[in-house]
Motif scaffolding. Structure first.
Motif, PDB file in Angstrom:
ATOM      1  N   PHE A   2      51.951  45.267  36.882  1.00 16.53           N
ATOM      2  CA  PHE A   2      50.142  45.678  36.525  1.00 16.53           C
ATOM      3  C   PHE A   2      50.357  45.063  35.195  1.00 16.53           C
ATOM      4  O   PHE A   2      50.488  44.833  34.621  1.00 16.53           O
ATOM      5  N   ILE A   3      48.471  44.121  35.451  1.00 18.67           N
ATOM      6  CA  ILE A   3      48.011  43.617  34.540  1.00 18.67           C
ATOM      7  C   ILE A   3      46.572  43.942  33.818  1.00 18.67           C
ATOM      8  O   ILE A   3      46.571  43.680  35.247  1.00 18.67           O
ATOM      9  N   SER A  38      43.496  42.882  34.963  1.00 22.80           N
ATOM     10  CA  SER A  38      43.321  41.646  35.499  1.00 22.80           C
ATOM     11  C   SER A  38      42.389  40.282  34.994  1.00 22.80           C
ATOM     12  O   SER A  38      42.139  38.909  35.278  1.00 22.80           O
ATOM     13  N   ILE A  81      49.951  43.629  40.727  1.00 24.42           N
ATOM     14  CA  ILE A  81      48.100  44.351  40.589  1.00 24.42           C
ATOM     15  C   ILE A  81      47.025  43.919  39.532  1.00 24.42           C
ATOM     16  O   ILE A  81      47.832  44.093  38.427  1.00 24.42           O
ATOM     17  N   GLY A  82      46.224  43.674  39.670  1.00 19.28           N
ATOM     18  CA  GLY A  82      45.219  43.323  38.551  1.00 19.28           C
ATOM     19  C   GLY A  82      44.353  44.791  37.688  1.00 19.28           C
ATOM     20  O   GLY A  82      43.409  44.893  39.252  1.00 19.28           O
ATOM     21  N   VAL A  83      44.503  45.022  36.666  1.00 19.03           N
ATOM     22  CA  VAL A  83      43.878  46.378  36.635  1.00 19.03           C
ATOM     23  C   VAL A  83      42.703  46.528  35.867  1.00 19.03           C
ATOM     24  O   VAL A  83      42.483  45.419  35.127  1.00 19.03           O
ATOM     25  N   ASN A  84      41.170  46.641  36.432  1.00 19.30           N
ATOM     26  CA  ASN A  84      40.299  46.188  35.905  1.00 19.30           C
ATOM     27  C   ASN A  84      40.071  46.838  34.265  1.00 19.30           C
ATOM     28  O   ASN A  84      40.020  48.369  34.488  1.00 19.30           O
TER      29      ASN A  84
END
Lengths: 410, 92, 410, 92
Positions: free
Chosen positions: C154-155, C157, C175-178
């Motif tokens: 998880f990074i 975004s 997974i790019g997290v906003n």
């Protein structure tokens, strides 16, 4: 004190003093360090080596320097990884990967530059230099700094900024030459003829090239003082393959390992494959090519050591393969996905050719096999950038995660 | 017809330390043959007993490797430049 | 078999089983592996360690795993370099640099992820995960691949493409997290609460964090079984500093090295310096900050282990410093120019603070000093790109070279 | 006035495994005090004997760490969300 008797022409046998000289004045053949193996055999032992620091200098008797004042960043003794997952995909039951990304500037060039710069300091040079498009430039800039030397690094002027930074950081004089790699090299030959500088890949070449032998030494030591049965090596000039072979033969000669028929396999990019092409055509003359491949560190169209590489391949009952740009990218991804190692494009060539050699039956599936990964993928990211899966972007909550990932979650 | 020939460091002891000499001839092999007229022994360093350019010698005609052209038979004309370059290490 | 008795709350002492649990249910304190040191003291010896492979697992008795089926890429035992040129510039007569760029994914995170992933496999997890902006993401993607695990990384975004590729290459679910790094971490906490995944920096944290001790172990072994007098360590959460301290104390406790007062110095970026600020203000409460620094791997505004790091600094009679963005860049350049090592921005923080601590007299100039370089500059090139000398472009002939370089040529 | 409180995994055994509960109060400390009404023991996990939020507990009001606001005295209003998050490792 050194076990090197002289520099000796590989073609005509003419001997020279151990100075900064690389080419025979009589036949233009390459000069090579000639050792007193009988003496080494008396003085060297597994126990002696094992008690020394974990860098290339543990094999000092077989390296062409006089003293022990090494210009070192602890290069060498990089991991030899058992690669069972990759082996399973390729049908090879005893596969190892030699991972030279672990070196100080993250390529095998640290081995050769450590030797060349140490010898340069012994010979009284205060300036270290090279022509290069990448890994070699990084290594010369770094080891020159470490040794307190002036450093002149010559590159083609159109090189990407990313590659330039990894040299500039060491504060060398970085000279961009308007022209291609051949032009850069030709200019460097002229400068080397006029100034008293140590050009690692020109006038220091006999010392420089010997550094590559340490890959052969380490592999044998790491396998428990035993040479592998078959190895796959990337080829540009062909020097690395011949030196891994030479190192292994020297270990046999001085009694450190048992005699063994090790098979040498060479890997080239299809867009620059003069050695593989000659091998497949069963000829020993090379047609130089104009390189066109993403594997830029292998893009040498006129392989200086091609003749000897081919001879080694044939005499060892080995082989040669080539890989297209697409196969190179797949090779990089395959190694990363199965073993967690991110290789440069040359590593992609090695893995892709390993795969082809395994599939064609050229490699014995039960034999101890070593594939050489010569540098890190961090330096050649642009080659794979457009060929990877994408990031999946979500909102920062559990519902969003589950909505997009549910099928993947067990 | 004379062309310019660039001499590499290891051969300059044969050319009075000149980096550049001139030679007559209509093809690479004629030029090489004629080089020894003024520079004793030069030819024998460049070609083997059959007159073929030695394995570790690269000959360029105006920046182009003669192996991409017609080898030793490649024609030359006035104003051309021939470079003689020993093989240089690099890569792997 | 393991020497870990239990997981134990560092605050209230409550003990827990050795499962994937990271926080005390009673006081929210961090859980830590508790060892049977008496038993280790009986079983361990210098000779035993010296005979083992050169990776972190040579210290297996002091690592929190049960078996010997390590998920390893040969992390650890990285070079400890005598840094005489840098030492001379700073007035430090016995300076060493511990170079963790040599690790498999080129940062010290390989140590912690090797331990966390090995323990995760022991506990039966088939999925490895983390929240990260860089080095940790690379390591989790790589070690997950090496261990044959599913991997979810998880990074934020908005992360730069360059950093993304070095994770994507191992083919994880990325997974790019906003949101920012905190949002990513909070989402991961929730996922870790619901799915049976091993999040290395969340539920596997007690195992993960122990991996950092190996930097302390190696330093002592490489100095000839002797702790250094004073060390400089970069701090984000503060965990690394406390674990290098802990590792060294453990070596003393089990009799591998003599007792010694080692002084711990912490290095932070001025744009994110809650621990150094608290140290200088002589308080033990932290005001979280909004990070604003080019040293992104240190940009943790709310340091989870800050309390313990500060305690260690004070009790060891050490200190703390901070470096501005400009000083960080100069630190990277200084290390590269003098020693040939290209460090990430966190390494620039370490060198810049080392310089300040030397200049202020906080460091003893005669004492054995170790500075920790935790990762390679190849991953943070954008931080230095605009601060380097330029390439000098010339035409490909000797005259052009001499015309531009003549003053520089001796 | 009721606000939403997000409960982290280690505390859900006290909330019947609910990830989200609601509580009344005009400030963070009032909310925390009131949490124990429906969820026995919850307050004592979050604050020490002096009513201060424990060292390793992070409390966020609408994504903002309360240490950036007025700490335990920070005022809350209807519709706010409070998150309780254990300290998370990372960096160095």
């Amino acid at each position: 004190m050194s076990y090197v008797k002289a520099l000796k022409c590989r073609e005509c046998g003419q001997e020279y003093e151990k100075v900064a000289k690389y080419v025979c004045e009589f036949c233009f053949g390459p000069l090579e360090a000639a050792y007193d193996y009988d003496k080494i055999k008396k003085d060297i032992s597994r126990e002696k080596i094992a008690a020394r620091p974990l860098n290339i200098w543990r094999y000092r008797e077989l390296l062409p320097v006089e003293g022990t004042n090494y210009n070192t960043l602890e290069e060498g003794y990089t991991p030899l990884i058992k690669a069972d997952r990759l082996g399973k995909e390729l049908g090879l039951k005893n596969l190892y990967v030699k991972n030279d990304c672990a070196n100080p500037t993250h390529s095998f060039k640290d081995r050769v530059v450590a030797v060349a710069s140490t010898r340069a300091l012994e010979l009284g040079f205060d300036t270290l230099s090279c022509a290069s498009t990448g890994n070699l430039a990084n290594a010369v800039a770094a080891y020159g700094a470490r040794g307190g030397m002036k450093r002149y690094v010559f590159i083609p002027s159109n090189l990407e900024k990313g590659k330039v930074i990894a040299s500039l950081i060491y504060d060398p004089k970085l000279i961009g030459v308007n022209g291609n790699y051949d032009d850069v090299n030709r200019l460097c030959s002229e400068i080397a003829g006029k100034y008293k500088w140590a050009f690692v890949n020109i006038n220091m070449r006999p010392y420089y090239a010997e550094g590559s032998k340490t890959l052969g030494f380490e592999t044998a030591e790491q396998l428990g003082w035993k040479a592998p049965d078959q190895v796959v090596v990337p080829m540009a000039s062909g020097s690395l393959l011949t030196k891994i072979w030479k190192g292994t033969q020297e270990f046999i000669k001085v009694g450190l390992i048992a005699d063994k028929k090790m098979r040498m396999f060479g890997a080239q990019a299809t867009g620059c494959s003069p050695i593989t092409t000659a091998y497949k055509a069963k000829t020993d003359t090379f047609r130089p090519v104009k390189p066109n491949t993403i594997a830029k560190s292998l893009a040498i169209g006129n392989p200086a050591d091609g003749y000897y590489a081919l001879k080694t391949i044939n005499e060892s009952n080995g082989g040669a393969e080539m890989a297209s740009d697409e196969e190179i990218v797949e090779g990089i991804k395959l190694l990363a996905r199965t073993e967690g190692i991110f290789a440069e494009t040359a590593g992609g060539v090695t893995v892709a050719c390993l795969k082809k050699l395994a599939e064609s039956g050229a490699l014995d599936p039960d034999a101890v096999t070593v594939a050489y990964i010569t540098g890190t993928g961090l330096k050649t990211q642009e080659a794979v950038a457009d060929h990877l899966n994408q990031v999946q972007v979500i909102q920062p909550n559990l519902e969003a995660f589950e909505a997009t990932q549910l099928t993947a979650v067990s | 017809m004379a062309v310019k020939v660039l001499i590499p460091t290891p051969l300059r002891n044969l050319t009075n330390n000149q980096a550049e000499v001139s030679a007559e001839g209509n093809s690479i092999s004629e030029i090489i043959d004629n080089l020894s007229k003024n520079h004793n022994g030069l030819r024998d360093r460049l070609v083997d007993e059959n007159g073929k350019v030695r394995r570790f010698v690269n000959v360029y005609l105006n920046e182009e490797d003669i192996r991409f052209l017609q080898g030793e038979g490649t024609a030359v004309k006035a104003g051309d430049t021939i470079s003689i370059v020993p093989a240089i290490a690099g890569g792997k």
